[in-house]
Each structure stands twice: as structure tokens, then as C-alpha cells.
Design a protein around this motif. Structure first.
Motif: not given
Lengths: 330, 502
Positions: B318-320, B411-422
Motif C-alpha cells: 500500500y503506497q509502496g 451495520v457491517l459497513i459501519s463496523r469497518w468505517l469506524a476503523n477508517d480503512p484505506d
């Protein structure tokens, strides 16, 4: 209208507890001694170690496991504690070389040794993927054998007064408040905090609810399971230590069958056999139901054999009622 | 003789708190395929379960060949000639195919007073039944040795073996490959010619329009209407199902793909039959669709990247910066999120609350003093997401299993949004979700890309892939066989790459 349904639901959801309360009232009406200081204090002393054991097993149950080695571990812990708390001038000491040690030191040592057994249980279940029922069944037998070797199959007695007083004493000399109340209370508060306010608790419920999903969500399932089984053994150690003190002696027979009582108490208290569900308050109620039932039948002068029959019925009916709640939703 | 083989009239079925069926009806003619359509939760399966005797209806009546009947249970239904293939299979994988077909109604023979199962006859019959539906399996083989789609075909063989007059197929094609769907349609056509009435439940419009003679549409447990399938359009059906006009199936995307950030090189599974030498890259703010037939190993590749499956070689950057991923925890810490294909099996924590489900992957962020969880922060997180993704729920303490599929997915999408993934890996993000909620999920995906997230989306729905992707990666049999620009993608060029077998 809505309120009426709630009352009905409340009654059916708590049928066993209401029955036990009813039984207690009937018993009290028949015998004035039922609510005496001695009897209530006695009840608390009986509930305390069993509650601690049930708290230990609860983590295993919530993660869809079980711990059949609980009772034998309690026995082994009691024997360890007993060996370290014999008076120096007692004629039949298990180990002559055992120095005189403070009970706190004995407790810490017992807990440390038993934690190793819990770690083994946890590793076998987490890494070797042996089903908990089988893994802890094996451990049950293994611990029993170990206990026989260490004690030479002889009962251990001759405890120091300081050790005996731990379980027999009362706060302020009030028999309503036995010393045993304190460790049970502390364990209860600690476990409530652990289950509801920490990551470990959340991970535990997640694993019980859906292990694969928990793993996908980044939960380290193996580490959590090992922690749960270690904590269980630590609590058995504490309970064994207290039971030795209370009984004034320990032997290989100490703790026999306690795992089944603990599992039954958890289940009555709403720890779901399907995993992911269970509260500390429920476990306390489960243990109380059992002990109140025992004492009531004793007071009503039933043959002890009937007590077993009553306990068996309570287990089956409680679980059937519990499952009915889920079935109705389908 | 009545005009209809089977009629259900004014069926009402109430579950605690929900009126699942509210004067629903269905009229089946002999020798026709009758499509039953509606959004998830419209009551299709409930109505079928009433017909099959699994549920008992509160009101209403069933007329079977002109006679008023009461179907007492599945066995009663089977004896009357009504068979059902369930949406969720109930296989017994450790027993043979033959036993699975005849379970509960084994052929028997008598040795004096002792009745035993006639295994020889059972396997003979099973073989004949399998032949009838063009399957070449050994009936003595374990059911578990078949793939999920093959098991589904066996399930259909089982229904056929009951010599039924009414056959209910509840989403029969959800796990079938294109070739298997064709085989199923051949079977359906043969059964129709024999005069069997078939109820066909599916979300796939093209299938419905192709195979069915009549279409009945339901909404919120109510009967909306029955139409001749000829001359129906997708738009018309959707409008009737949703109850409002849907101007567009996909939202307008405003994401602008930037530089390449996520790169996978030579990624190879530990299993030689699975993904191998997979290389691809995803740009910042790009939606990369992943196409392929069932068995193309798309899910396996993505689960490999997420640390759920082992790989032997390959490099993820990820980004090198090289990412070392051996378990999901590593992937999460590296800024990757994944919505798995099977929401119930590996997504939701069913018996836990929405709050627990949303916060489970990011608990480290809500600690007080490194130990205690801050319930207020968690509640805040849940409320933010409930508002942002418009999750429909009574409260944050509601159990996730009581939500609809679309809301569970949010709800599952919110679970991941909380981690602010790339990087977001979405495996069949709209599977089993009704049309209205699908659109909302598409909007969320488009918004993620607009925020600069890299999105990888596996989908088996061509229209979804073409409508949502900036680029489409196509896989076949464990290999990446090519990339197509989203604007140029069509069914033909995707299928050409998806069938590029070695």
C-alpha cells in the motif's frame, strides 16, 4: 393491553425463580428457623464458592465450550492449599519440609499452579482444536490422577487456625456476614466489569456469537480462548482454597461433581447453550436457585435423595423454558 | 375440475409484532411456471411455508384441485404432491446422495416381522431420479463430496422424486453457475410439459422473464397483482415491488480515480487448485469490480489478501509499503476492511446488539485508562452511523439478527468505517438484499470511492459490476484473465474473459 402481556411474559421467563421464591416462603412458614442468622449465613457460605466456580465456567460456556475439569481442579486446588496450611506439629503432614507460610502466600501459589492447568486447557482447545467437551474431559481424569499421586490418596487435615478462620469467621461477629461473602462479592464485581466493560468481554461474547465472524472482525480468537480458560482455573483455585478452609480438610474427593452444578447453575441463570449470551447476575441467580432449593428441601425434611431428583428436574425444566424463548421467535 | 391446480386465498399470518402476510393470495394453473416476486420481507417465503405446512396460517384457505384442504405439515404436503426446495439447503453431508434423496421415506422390505430399509432399491431409484434431472452422480457417494451448487441440484432431484404436482423453488439459482442454471431450466421445462405447477421465487429479473408464464408480486405481506409474464418489463416489476418509481438503478458516481496505491503481485494460494499468480492494482478513489464464474476463486483470492486463507508467495503493498498479512488482524491494522460473502456465517454476530456489532473491530479506540470501554463513545459512534447510513433500527441495543439484510449490511459497513480503512474489499455486497436497500448500498460504495478509498467489489450480478465499476478485473479458474474499462464493459467481453480456461 401491552402491560398485561408483559406480566405474563415476566412470569413465564422467570418461572423457575418464582417457584423457588414460593418454595422459600412455604418453608419459612413451616419453620421459623429458616430465616435465622445461622441458616442465612450458612446459605451465603455455600453459595460463595459455587458462585466463584460458576463464574469460571461461564466464560467457557459463553464461547460455546465447557469445562468438565472444573470440579477436579477445585479438588486439586483445595489439596494444594491444604498441604501448605497444615500446622507444623501435625503428625500426618503430607510434606515434612513444607515451611510455615502465610495463607496469602499459599493462595498465590495455588492460583499460579492452577493457572498452568487452565493454560493447557486453553491451548489444547485453541491450537489443537480439540472440542472443549473432550479436552476438558481428558483434563478431568488427568487432574484426578495427579491429585491422587500428590496426596497419596490420604485425606489432608490439621489446618492452621488462621486458614480455618477464613471461611468460618464472620464480619463484626455477625453471622449474617460470613467472611466468604467478601471474595464472592469481589469476584462478582470483577467479572461483571470484565464481561461488560472491557475488550476481553466483548471479544468473548463475539466468539460465542459467531466465531468465524469474530475472526473476520480481527478478534484474536486463540488468545481470547486461552485467557478464558486460564481465568476459569484461577477462579477454581480461589474456590478450592476457600472450600478447603471451610471443610477443614481436603481429599481427592473434594469438588467432585462441582463442574456439573456450576454448568447447571449457569444454564438456569440464562447462559445460553448456543453461545454468546450470559450475564453475571443471571449466574448468581442460578447458583442461588440451587442452594435455596437444597436448603428448603432439607428444612422440609425430605430425604436427600429427593433433593437430587428436584435438582435434576430444575435443570431440565429451566433449559427447556430457556430454549422455548428462542423457539417462539422462529 | 377447477381452473387452478392450487389456490391460496386471503392468507393472514402474524408473528409476534409483525403481520407477515396480510390477505395474500396465489393462484397456480397446471403446467405453468409461476414467478412469485417481492422485496426481502415481502412474505414470499412465509407464504410458501404456509403452503408447504411448515407454518399454519391464522386466516385464509387453500384449495387444492378445487377441494378445500388443510395442510398439516411437510409430510402431508409431500403426500398430496406438493414439494419444496428451500432457499437454505438442509443437507446431511456425511450420508450418501441416495439417502439424502429418500430420507424420511426410505423404501423398505420385510423379513418376516422385521422391516428394514431396502438399500438396493433406494440406490436404484435414486439413480433413476438423478438421470431424470440429467445428473450423473453416483448415488452411493457422500453428499458432502459435491459442491454447493451440485447439492442444490440434488435437492431438486429430491423434489422431483416425490412425483409432485406442485413444486416450490425458493431461490434455486442463488449458488448455481450459468451452465447449471441452463440445466435447471431444461428440467423446469420438462416438468412444465408434464403438467407440474411450479412456483419460482427469485430476485434475478432476467431469469424470471425467461422462464415464467405468470408473475405474482407481493409487497409488505400483501398481494399486489398477477400478470402474464409476456410483455412485462424489469422496470414495471421493480416499480410494483418497491411501490414507487425507481428512476435509476445506480447512483451517479463522482469519484475520481487517482494514483495507484494498492498493489498485489504474484499472489498464490497454498492450495494448487485455488488462486495463483494473481497481480492487480487499485487506484485511490477507484472502484475495481471483480467478475468471474462460480469457482473462479475470486472470494478465495480476496480472503487470502485479508489473511483468512494462507498463501505461499506474493506481495501486497500500500503506497509502496509492503504489508505482511497472516491473519485478519494484520489486514485490519494495515488499513484493509472486508465485507465477506456470507453475511450470516462470517459477518454478523447474531445474538449481539448493534452497538457490539459496530464497535467490535475498533474497541481499542474507546478505552478509558487503557482498560475500560467508554460506553458513551460507543453509543456516539453507533448513533453517528445510524444517521449517516440511515440504518433502520429501534435502538442501538437491538439484536442485529432482527434487522433486515440491507440494514445488517449497513451495520457491517459501519463496523469497518469506524476503523477508517484505506482499502475496502466488498464480496457480493448486495447479495440477498432487496432492491430499495441495494440502491442505498450502492450510494455508500460510491461515497467511499469519492472520499478516496480504494474499493474492490466482487459481484456475480453483471449489471451491478458494469453499473458500479471504474474498471473490472475478470478471473477464471484461479487466474486473473484480464481487465476491462468500466465504460467499455459489457456482458460479452466479460464472459469471454471469464471462460478463458487453460
Amino acid at each position: 393491553m401491552g402491560k398485561k402481556i408483559n406480566v405474563k411474559k415476566l412470569i413465564s421467563d422467570n418461572a423457575i425463580i418464582l417457584l423457588i421464591i414460593l418454595l422459600a416462603i412455604v418453608t419459612w412458614a413451616n419453620s421459623q428457623n429458616f430465616m435465622s442468622r445461622d441458616n442465612v449465613g450458612n446459605l451465603i457460605s455455600n453459595v460463595a464458592p459455587r458462585f466463584i466456580i460458576a463464574c469460571g465456567v461461564s466464560g467457557c460456556l459463553i464461547t460455546k465450550g465447557t469445562d468438565l475439569s472444573a470440579g477436579r481442579q477445585v479438588g486439586l486446588a483445595a489439596c494444594f492449599a491444604a498441604m501448605m496450611q497444615q500446622t507444623l506439629d501435625y503428625s500426618a503432614r503430607v510434606f515434612d519440609w513444607m515451611p510455615d507460610m502465610h495463607w496469602i502466600f499459599a493462595l498465590v501459589l495455588t492460583v499460579a499452579i492452577m493457572a498452568i492447568i487452565g493454560a493447557v486447557n486453553g491451548c489444547v482447545i485453541a491450537f489443537l482444536k480439540v472440542p472443549p467437551f473432550i479436552a476438558t474431559l481428558g483434563m478431568q481424569t488427568l487432574v484426578y490422577g495427579t491429585c491422587q499421586i500428590i496426596t497419596g490418596n490420604q485425606p489432608i487435615g490439621g489446618f492452621k487456625e488462621s486458614y480455618r478462620a477464613l471461611a468460618s469467621g464472620n464480619f463484626f461477629g455477625n453471622r449474617f456476614l460470613p467472611y466468604l461473602l467478601l471474595p464472592a462479592l469481589l469476584v462478582g464485581v470483577f467479572m461483571w466489569f470484565l464481561y461488560n466493560k472491557t475488550r476481553h468481554g466483548k471479544y468473548m461474547y463475539a466468539i460465542g456469537g459467531n466465531e468465524s465472524a469474530a475472526q473476520v472482525a480481527g478478534v484474536n480468537v486463540s488468545a481470547s480462548l486461552i485467557r478464558i480458560y486460564i481465568l476459569a482455573s484461577v477462579l477454581y483455585a480461589l474456590a478450592g482454597f476457600l472450600i478447603g478452609s471451610k471443610a477443614g480438610g481436603a481429599s481427592t474427593a473434594t469438588g467432585t461433581g462441582y463442574e456439573l452444578e456450576a454448568i447447571a447453575a449457569c444454564t438456569i441463570g440464562g447462559v445460553s447453550v448456543n453461545g454468546g449470551v450470559g450475564r453475571i447476575s443471571g449466574i448468581l441467580i442460578g447458583v442461588l436457585v440451587f442452594e435455596v432449593l437444597k436448603i428448603c428441601l432439607q428444612f422440609l425434611r425430605f430425604d436427600p435423595a429427593y433433593t437430587f431428583i428436584a435438582q435434576g428436574l430444575v435443570i431440565i425444566v429451566a433449559v427447556a423454558l430457556d430454549l422455548r424463548k428462542y423457539l417462539a421467535k422462529k | 375440475m377447477s381452473e387452478y391446480r392450487l389456490e391460496m386465498r386471503d392468507v393472514v399470518k402474524t408473528f409476534p409484532g409483525v403481520k407477515a402476510l396480510n390477505h395474500a393470495q396465489l393462484k397456480l394453473r397446471p403446467g405453468t411456471v409461476h414467478a412469485l416476486m417481492g422485496e426481502n420481507g415481502a412474505g414470499k417465503s412465509t407464504l410458501m411455508k404456509c403452503m408447504f405446512g411448515i407454518y399454519h396460517m391464522d386466516e385464509g384457505e387453500v384449495l387444492y384441485e378445487g377441494q378445500k384442504v388443510q395442510i398439516k405439515g411437510p409430510l402431508d404436503a409431500l403426500n398430496r404432491g406438493i414439494a419444496m426446495v428451500h432457499q437454505e439447503l438442509q443437507p446431511i453431508p456425511e450420508r450418501s446422495i441416495g439417502e439424502n434423496i429418500y430420507v424420511g421415506r426410505y423404501p423398505t422390505k420385510k423379513y418376516g416381522p422385521v422391516t428394514v430399509i431396502d438399500h438396493a432399491k433406494m440406490y436404484e431409484d435414486a439413480e433413476a431420479v438423478l438421470k431424470e434431472v440429467h445428473l450423473n452422480f453416483n448415488p452411493r457417494a457422500k453428499l458432502g463430496s459435491l459442491s454447493v451448487s451440485q447439492m442444490q441440484l440434488v435437492e431438486i432431484a429430491k423434489a422431483v422424486s416425490a412425483d409432485c404436482k406442485v413444486l416450490i423453488l425458493d431461490e434455486p439459482t442463488s449458488s448455481l453457475t450459468a451452465a447449471e442454471v441452463e440445466a435447471l431450466f431444461t428440467i423446469i421445462n420438462e416438468l412444465r410439459e408434464k403438467g407440474v405447477s411450479i412456483v419460482y421465487i427469485s430476485h434475478k429479473m432476467d431469469e424470471i422473464l425467461r422462464i415464467s408464464d405468470e408473475v405474482t408480486i407481493m409487497r409488505d405481506g400483501q398481494y399486489i397483482g398477477t400478470w402474464d409474464a409476456k410483455g412485462l418489463t424489469t422496470d414495471f416489476i421493480i416499480t410494483k415491488m418497491v411501490g414507487r418509481e425507481l428512476s435509476n438503478l445506480f447512483p451517479k458516481r463522482e469519484n475520481v480515480p487517482g494514483e495507484v496505491v494498492f498493489r498485489v503481485e504474484n499472489f498464490t494460494s497454498i492450495n494448487p487448485k485455488s488462486f495463483r499468480h494473481a497481480s492487480f492494482e487499485v487506484r485511490k478513489g477507484e472502484i475495481l469490480g471483480v467478475a468471474g464464474l462460480v469457482g473462479a476463486q475470486r472470494t478465495e483470492l480476496m480472503e487470502g489478501l485479508f489473511g483468512l486463507r494462507s498463501h505461499t508467495e506474493g506481495k501486497i503493498t500500500y503506497q509502496g509499503r509492503e504489508l505482511k498479512i497472516n491473519q485478519p488482524k494484520d489486514a485490519i491494522n494495515s488499513g484493509i476492511a472486508m465485507l465477506t460473502e456470507d453475511r450470516r456465517a462470517t459477518g454478523i454476530l447474531g445474538v449481539l446488539s448493534i452497538a457490539d456489532n459496530v464497535s467490535i473491530a475498533s474497541l481499542n479506540q474507546y478505552l478509558i485508562g487503557g482498560v475500560m470501554l467508554d460506553d458513551r463513545k460507543i453509543e456516539q459512534l453507533v448513533q453517528d452511523n445510524v444517521a449517516k447510513l440511515s440504518i433502520k433500527t429501534p435502538s442501538s441495543k437491538t439484536l442485529i439478527q432482527s434487522l433486515s439484510g440491507g440494514n445488517q449490511q449497513k451495520v457491517l459497513i459501519s463496523r469497518w468505517l469506524a476503523n477508517d480503512p484505506d482499502v475496502f474489499i466488498l464480496d457480493e455486497p448486495t447479495r440477498g438484499i432487496d432492491v430499495g436497500a441495494k440502491y442505498e448500498i450502492y450510494c455508500i460504495i460510491a461515497a467511499l470511492a469519492k472520499q478516496g478509498k480504494s474499493v474492490i467489489m466482487i459481484s456475480s450480478e453483471m449489471s451491478e459490476l458494469i453499473g458500479m465499476s471504474d474498471r473490472i478485473m475478470v478471473m477464471c479458474d484461479g487466474r486473473v484473465t484480464g481487465f476491462i474499462d468500466g465504460a467499455e464493459a459489457n456482458q460479452e467481453n466479460i464472459m469471454a474473459l471469464a471462460t478463458q480456461f487453460e
